[in-house]
Design an enzyme around this catalytic site. Structure first.
Site, PDB file in Angstrom:
ATOM      1  N   TYR A 107       0.813  -1.211   0.000  1.00 42.05           N
ATOM      2  CA  TYR A 107       0.000   0.000   0.000  1.00 42.05           C
ATOM      3  C   TYR A 107       0.851   1.267   0.000  1.00 42.05           C
ATOM      4  CZ  TYR A 107      -4.678  -1.893   1.029  1.00 42.05           C
ATOM      5  OH  TYR A 107      -5.887  -2.502   0.970  1.00 42.05           O
TER       6      TYR A 107
ATOM      7  N   LYS B 184       2.675 -15.683   3.042  1.00 45.94           N
ATOM      8  CA  LYS B 184       2.844 -16.483   1.821  1.00 45.94           C
ATOM      9  C   LYS B 184       4.332 -16.821   1.718  1.00 45.94           C
ATOM     10  CE  LYS B 184       1.228 -18.191  -2.097  1.00 45.94           C
ATOM     11  NZ  LYS B 184       0.241 -19.292  -2.194  1.00 45.94           N
TER      12      LYS B 184
ATOM     13  N   ASP C  28      -3.642 -18.400   1.348  1.00 48.43           N
ATOM     14  CA  ASP C  28      -4.663 -19.017   0.493  1.00 48.43           C
ATOM     15  C   ASP C  28      -5.463 -20.052   1.273  1.00 48.43           C
ATOM     16  OD1 ASP C  28      -2.272 -20.459   0.608  1.00 48.43           O
ATOM     17  OD2 ASP C  28      -2.274 -21.049  -1.503  1.00 48.43           O
TER      18      ASP C  28
ATOM     19  N   ASP D 240      -6.663  -6.788   4.421  1.00 46.85           N
ATOM     20  CA  ASP D 240      -7.786  -6.119   3.765  1.00 46.85           C
ATOM     21  C   ASP D 240      -8.725  -7.162   3.169  1.00 46.85           C
ATOM     22  OD1 ASP D 240      -9.302  -3.973   2.578  1.00 46.85           O
ATOM     23  OD2 ASP D 240      -8.351  -4.486   0.671  1.00 46.85           O
TER      24      ASP D 240
ATOM     25  N   ASP E  97     -12.711  -8.625   4.695  1.00 41.51           N
ATOM     26  CA  ASP E  97     -13.994  -8.599   3.971  1.00 41.51           C
ATOM     27  C   ASP E  97     -14.550 -10.022   3.846  1.00 41.51           C
ATOM     28  OD1 ASP E  97     -13.830  -5.793   3.483  1.00 41.51           O
ATOM     29  OD2 ASP E  97     -14.735  -6.041   1.500  1.00 41.51           O
TER      30      ASP E  97
HETATM   31  C1  IPM Z   1     -10.451  -0.672   4.043  1.00 39.07           C
HETATM   32  C2  IPM Z   1     -10.505  -0.112   2.639  1.00 39.07           C
HETATM   33  C3  IPM Z   1      -9.263   0.732   2.374  1.00 39.07           C
HETATM   34  C4  IPM Z   1      -8.053  -0.197   2.451  1.00 39.07           C
HETATM   35  C5  IPM Z   1      -9.217   1.510   1.039  1.00 39.07           C
HETATM   36  C6  IPM Z   1     -10.468   2.304   0.794  1.00 39.07           C
HETATM   37  C7  IPM Z   1      -8.020   2.406   0.981  1.00 39.07           C
HETATM   38  O1  IPM Z   1     -10.662  -1.123   1.703  1.00 39.07           O
HETATM   39  O2  IPM Z   1     -10.373   0.123   4.990  1.00 39.07           O
HETATM   40  O3  IPM Z   1     -10.508  -1.885   4.202  1.00 39.07           O
HETATM   41  O4  IPM Z   1      -7.738  -0.892   1.470  1.00 39.07           O
HETATM   42  O5  IPM Z   1      -7.415  -0.219   3.507  1.00 39.07           O
HETATM   43 MN    MN Z   2     -11.120  -3.069   2.606  1.00 35.96          MN
END
Ligand code: IPM
Ligand code: MN
Ligand code: NAD
Length: 351
Positions: A139, A185, A218, A242, A246
């Site tokens: 990042y 990884k 993975d 990240d 999710d």
């Molecule tokens: C999160 C988001 C952010 C990230 C983006 C919007 C920069 O996806 O907070 O999870 O990737 O950290």
């Molecule tokens: Mn995110």
């Protein structure tokens, strides 16, 4: 009087942040709450995603509560040079605040197993803390370029960057079930080899009484949703964290249930993990639970008021039992759900 800066941002950000602020004002009326611009909203008004006035306010804050930033896929913001886009404002905020450890809890509360798409016996009792490194890796590395038909980004970590976030993971595990799974990884990446060795060193030097194991990202992606009960603290680098967080939102049932706390050496930053949800923005249907639970994390980790945080957690659980928002198959709108949380607070505080 602690000073809280709120940054509602874009899309559903203002809707869910307003809900979280209502709840904060209810449980902690002594807080000074000041709203500032970030993301696309800031671009529209000032031309920059993280304007000077916001930077100044954040520097003075005891804690920051963020909504979400970013536009839909076809937003003109996505055609700006990358440093001027909404998401760059958020990354700059994280960097300014020095928040390197992002805590993303994943919990299935008793009586809420039915909200998970997983079988109840898999979802029941899940209580995972993802600790995501937030200021390093691919990042933030300066070695990045899009050059015609060729492009590159670089994943880089120093031992010190890995060690400081590993210490947070072990500190958290010591207050939980004492188990850390470090995710990498290392079968392919040199960065992961360093990651693994640094995490193991922190463990061997100071946390030998805790359990540490190493798994590949993975396979963790598969096991998180097929056998989530095997995890306590999951420690991983920025991009893996990240994606895995999710994915982990599937366990409780929605991104709208996933709060976070980003901690470092100064004030903390608190934000739901979801984005601006352009598909439902402005309709009053967004699930504010993640933002409200982030406000609870602000009270717990940012202001050291755990009793108030527990009250909010309890009221959110109660509101979810009474009837959730559309993302969880319910019919409550954002305001109706928030009102239920507020009612639950009055009950638990005896008012
Ligand atoms: C999160 C988001 C952010 C990230 C983006 C919007 C920069 O996806 O907070 O999870 O990737 O950290
Ligand atoms: Mn995110
Ligand atoms: P998203 O998280 O915004 O939405 C993914 C899906 O989840 C959508 O269907 C959305 O409606 C749903 N959803 C998310 N939060 C919800 C909530 N609270 N209640 C009900 N439903 C919810 O992800 P995306 O669509 O990939 O990204 C949209 C924008 O958000 C992009 O610009 C992205 O860069 C940005 N983003 C920002 C953050 C942040 O500010 N921390 C995080 C992720 C994405």
């Amino acid at each position: 009087m602690p000073k809280i800066v709120t940054l509602p941002g874009d899309g559903i950000g203002p809707e869910v942040t307003a809900a979280a602020v209502e709840v904060l004002r209810e449980v902690a009326p002594d807080l000074t709450i000041e709203e500032h611009l970030i993301g696309g909203a800031a671009i529209e008004q000032t031309g920059e995603p993280f304007p000077a006035a916001t930077r100044g306010a954040v520097r003075e804050a005891d804690a920051v509560l963020l909504g979400t930033v970013g536009g839909p896929q076809d937003s003109p913001w996505n055609r700006l040079p990358r440093p001027q886009r909404p998401e760059s404002g958020l990354l700059a905020l994280r960097r300014l605040m020095g928040c390197y450890a992002n805590l993303r809890p994943v919990r299935v509360l008793p009586g809420l197993e039915h909200l998970s798409p997983l079988r109840p016996e898999l979802a029941r009792g899940v209580d995972i803390l993802i600790v995501r490194e937030l200021l390093g890796g691919i990042y933030f590395d300066g070695d990045r370029r899009l050059d015609g038909d060729s492009a590159h980004n670089t994943m880089r970590y120093t031992r010190a960057e890995v060690e400081r976030v590993a210490r947070v993971a072990f500190w958290a595990a010591a207050q939980r079930r004492g188990r850390v799974t470090s995710v990498d990884k290392a079968n392919v990446l040199e960065v992961s080899e360093l990651w693994r060795s640094a995490v193991q060193d922190v463990h061997d030097r100071k946390y030998r009484d805790l359990h540490l194991n190493h798994e590949y990202v993975d396979s963790v992606a598969m096991l998180l949703v097929s056998n989530p009960g095997r995890y306590d603290v999951v420690l991983t680098e920025n991009l893996f964290g990240d994606i895995l967080s999710d994915l982990a939102a599937v366990i409780p049932g929605s991104l709208g249930l996933m709060p976070s706390a980003s901690l470092g050496d100064g004030a903390g930053l608190f934000e739901p993990i979801h984005g601006s949800a352009p598909d439902i923005a402005g309709q009053g249907v967004a699930n504010p639970a993640a933002a409200i639970l982030s406000a609870a994390m602000l009270l717990r980790h940012g202001l050291n008021r755990p009793a108030l945080a527990n009250q909010i957690d309890g009221a959110v659980a109660q509101a979810l039992r009474a009837g959730p928002t559309a993302d969880l198959g319910g019919r409550a709108g954002t305001q109706a759900f928030t009102d239920r949380v507020l009612e639950g607070l009055q009950v638990t505080s005896g008012a």
